[in-house]
Structures are given as C-alpha cells and as structure tokens.
Motif scaffolding. Structure first.
Motif, PDB file in Angstrom:
ATOM      1  N   ARG A  83      -1.235  -6.886   7.115  1.00 56.40           N
ATOM      2  CA  ARG A  83      -1.276  -5.429   7.157  1.00 56.40           C
ATOM      3  C   ARG A  83      -1.592  -4.989   8.579  1.00 56.40           C
ATOM      4  NH1 ARG A  83       0.535  -6.503   3.006  1.00 56.40           N
ATOM      5  NH2 ARG A  83       0.056  -5.712   0.914  1.00 56.40           N
ATOM      6  N   ASP A  87      -3.632   0.272   8.131  1.00 53.53           N
ATOM      7  CA  ASP A  87      -3.168   0.302   6.743  1.00 53.53           C
ATOM      8  C   ASP A  87      -4.351   0.517   5.795  1.00 53.53           C
ATOM      9  OD1 ASP A  87      -2.295  -0.753   4.051  1.00 53.53           O
ATOM     10  OD2 ASP A  87      -0.442  -1.083   5.166  1.00 53.53           O
ATOM     11  N   THR A  89      -4.735  -0.415   2.848  1.00 49.93           N
ATOM     12  CA  THR A  89      -4.975  -1.572   1.983  1.00 49.93           C
ATOM     13  C   THR A  89      -5.454  -2.794   2.773  1.00 49.93           C
ATOM     14  OG1 THR A  89      -2.669  -2.371   2.119  1.00 49.93           O
ATOM     15  CG2 THR A  89      -3.195  -0.762   0.398  1.00 49.93           C
ATOM     16  N   LEU A 196       7.566  -3.127   5.785  1.00 53.27           N
ATOM     17  CA  LEU A 196       6.203  -2.602   5.856  1.00 53.27           C
ATOM     18  C   LEU A 196       5.794  -2.524   7.319  1.00 53.27           C
ATOM     19  CD1 LEU A 196       3.663  -1.726   4.273  1.00 53.27           C
ATOM     20  CD2 LEU A 196       2.959  -4.130   4.269  1.00 53.27           C
ATOM     21  N   ASP A 199       3.181  -4.897   9.495  1.00 56.05           N
ATOM     22  CA  ASP A 199       2.880  -6.203   8.917  1.00 56.05           C
ATOM     23  C   ASP A 199       3.234  -7.306   9.913  1.00 56.05           C
ATOM     24  OD1 ASP A 199       5.637  -6.586   8.744  1.00 56.05           O
ATOM     25  OD2 ASP A 199       5.703  -6.656   6.561  1.00 56.05           O
TER      26      ASP A 199
END
Length: 258
Positions: A83, A87, A89, A196, A199
C-alpha cells in the motif's frame, strides 16, 4: 544488531537474468514490542496475517531464475507493504471480521513510526536492487508473488491463479495466455485488481516504466512447502515462455501516467 524488516536473497554471481522477485506479504511474524497485536495466535496462522505459501514460491522461483528476491519479514497486519504511505488501509483495524486490537489506537504518530521502521526500508531495498541491475546495463522485470484465500465470505473462488496488472500489460497478457494454455483457471485482475495507485508494482514498475506483473496463487494450491515447490516448478516454464513472448525487457520511453 537489529534485523532489517525484509529478507534479501541476492542474485547469484554472474547472473544476467534481470529479474527481481518481491513478496510483500511473506510472513506472519511480529517484531519485538508488538506481541500478537492482540490477536489469538491461531488467527496469525490465517490469510489475514500473511499470504500463505507465497514466500516458499518466491524463494523457489528466485533460485530457478538465478535472480534476487526481497520478501517482507513482518505480518501485513503490522503495516501493509503493498500500500502507498497515504492509503487508509495501510494499518488495518478490522480484517475479515477480526478486530486488530493492537491497531485500534494506532494514530498518525504510530503509523508514521511504522512507515519509517518497516515500510520505507522495504521499498528502499527494492529501489536499490533495481538501481543495481540498471547500473549493470539491465532493464529489470519485477515479479510480485501473492496468494489468495480459496473461500471468501462463504463463496469458493474458481481461479487457480490470478494475474494482476495496471496499465502496462506487456508481461501480463502473455502470462495469462500461457497459464490458460497450461490448463490453469486464470483470473485477469480477479479476484483483485492490480490498478492500485501507490502499491508495490505501481511504485517500482509503472512509475519507472519497467515491465512487471503480480502473480496471485490460490492458497490451497501452495498451502505447505512441498505443494509450494511443486507449483513453483510448474510455474517456471510458464513464466519463462511468457517472458520470451514479451521480448527484450525495455523501459517504456514515457513513464505511464493517468
């Protein structure tokens, strides 16, 4: 001496493979001072803590391709190496129905501390390895190895393996074709998407114009060391053929942006 937050497998002397294998979610261990993040030990043995089997496949492929590999040393629950730093998360407080008590009160200062101690060194190591290959006149191809749980929210997943990619499909397309040709059920950006921003492959592949791909294997195919090695042995000729189909590894003349 404090061990680094990653495992490094160096490229054998004289190799010109030009590949770098990475495994973001290789381990379910925790560094000193973090205990089990408040989880029962049996939960740390499940997919919420790491990508089961991915490390064994990565190590085996690195040997087979005479290539370097960089693997995360600590659990994804501590900090998710796949990530971007911004991010939401990055540090999970809930994963597949389990509350991560040790992350519940992790505020900006704690997250910044984990970024400095664990996330930044891992990505610096990847960048350094890529830089070393480039200094030798090679254009590296980055291959990321992950795994996914065979059942999610009560539903069985039909894919044996998935190939995740962003906007650079140079290696993804021939790899998908070769996996299907070998009789494997292949997901193209399923069950997850490879698009993403921030990433690992976006950062070290897309943004540098380097060829790259993420291979995600269903965990019941690689759930122990023997199965992982057998799958790596099956994957080796498939990946070699896909790399040959891709042709010479080249940096894109213009880095892919939106």
């Amino acid at each position: 001496m404090t061990e680094p937050p990653f495992e490094y497998i160096p490229e054998p002397p004289g190799s010109r493979a030009g590949l770098l294998f990475v495994c973001d979610h290789a381990a379910n261990a925790m560094p000193e001072g973090y205990g089990t993040l408040g989880l029962r030990s049996e939960l740390l043995a499940t997919h919420i803590a790491y990508d089961i089997g991915a490390a064994a496949v990565t190590r085996d492929l690195a040997v087979r391709f005479a290539s370097a590999a960089i693997l995360g040393r600590w659990s994804r629950l501590l900090i998710d190496l796949n990530r971007g730093p911004d991010d939401p998360t990055l540090v999970m407080k809930l994963s597949d129905g389990s509350i991560i008590a040790g992350n519940r009160d992790a505020g900006p200062e704690e997250i910044a501390c984990r970024l400095r101690a664990f996330h930044a060194p891992y990505h610096a190591a990847i960048a350094a390895e890529i830089g070393g290959l480039e200094a030798r006149g090679l254009v590296p191809t980055v291959v990321s190895i992950h795994s996914f749980t065979p059942v999610w929210k009560g539903r069985k997943r039909k894919w044996d393996v998935a190939v995740l990619s962003d906007r650079d499909r140079r290696l993804a397309d021939p790899l998908i074709a070769r996996l299907a040709e070998a009789g494997l059920a292949v997901g193209d950006n399923e069950p997850y998407t490879g698009a993403l921003e921030g990433d690992t492959l976006n950062r070290h592949g897309t943004c540098r114009g380097l060829p790259h791909v993420l291979i995600e294997i269903r965990q019941d195919r690689i759930g122990d060391t023997n199965h992982a090695r057998r799958f790596a042995a099956r994957l080796e000729p498939i990946l070699r053929a896909a790399l040959a189909d891709m042709g010479p590894s080249e940096r894109l003349s213009q880095t892919i942006h939106s």
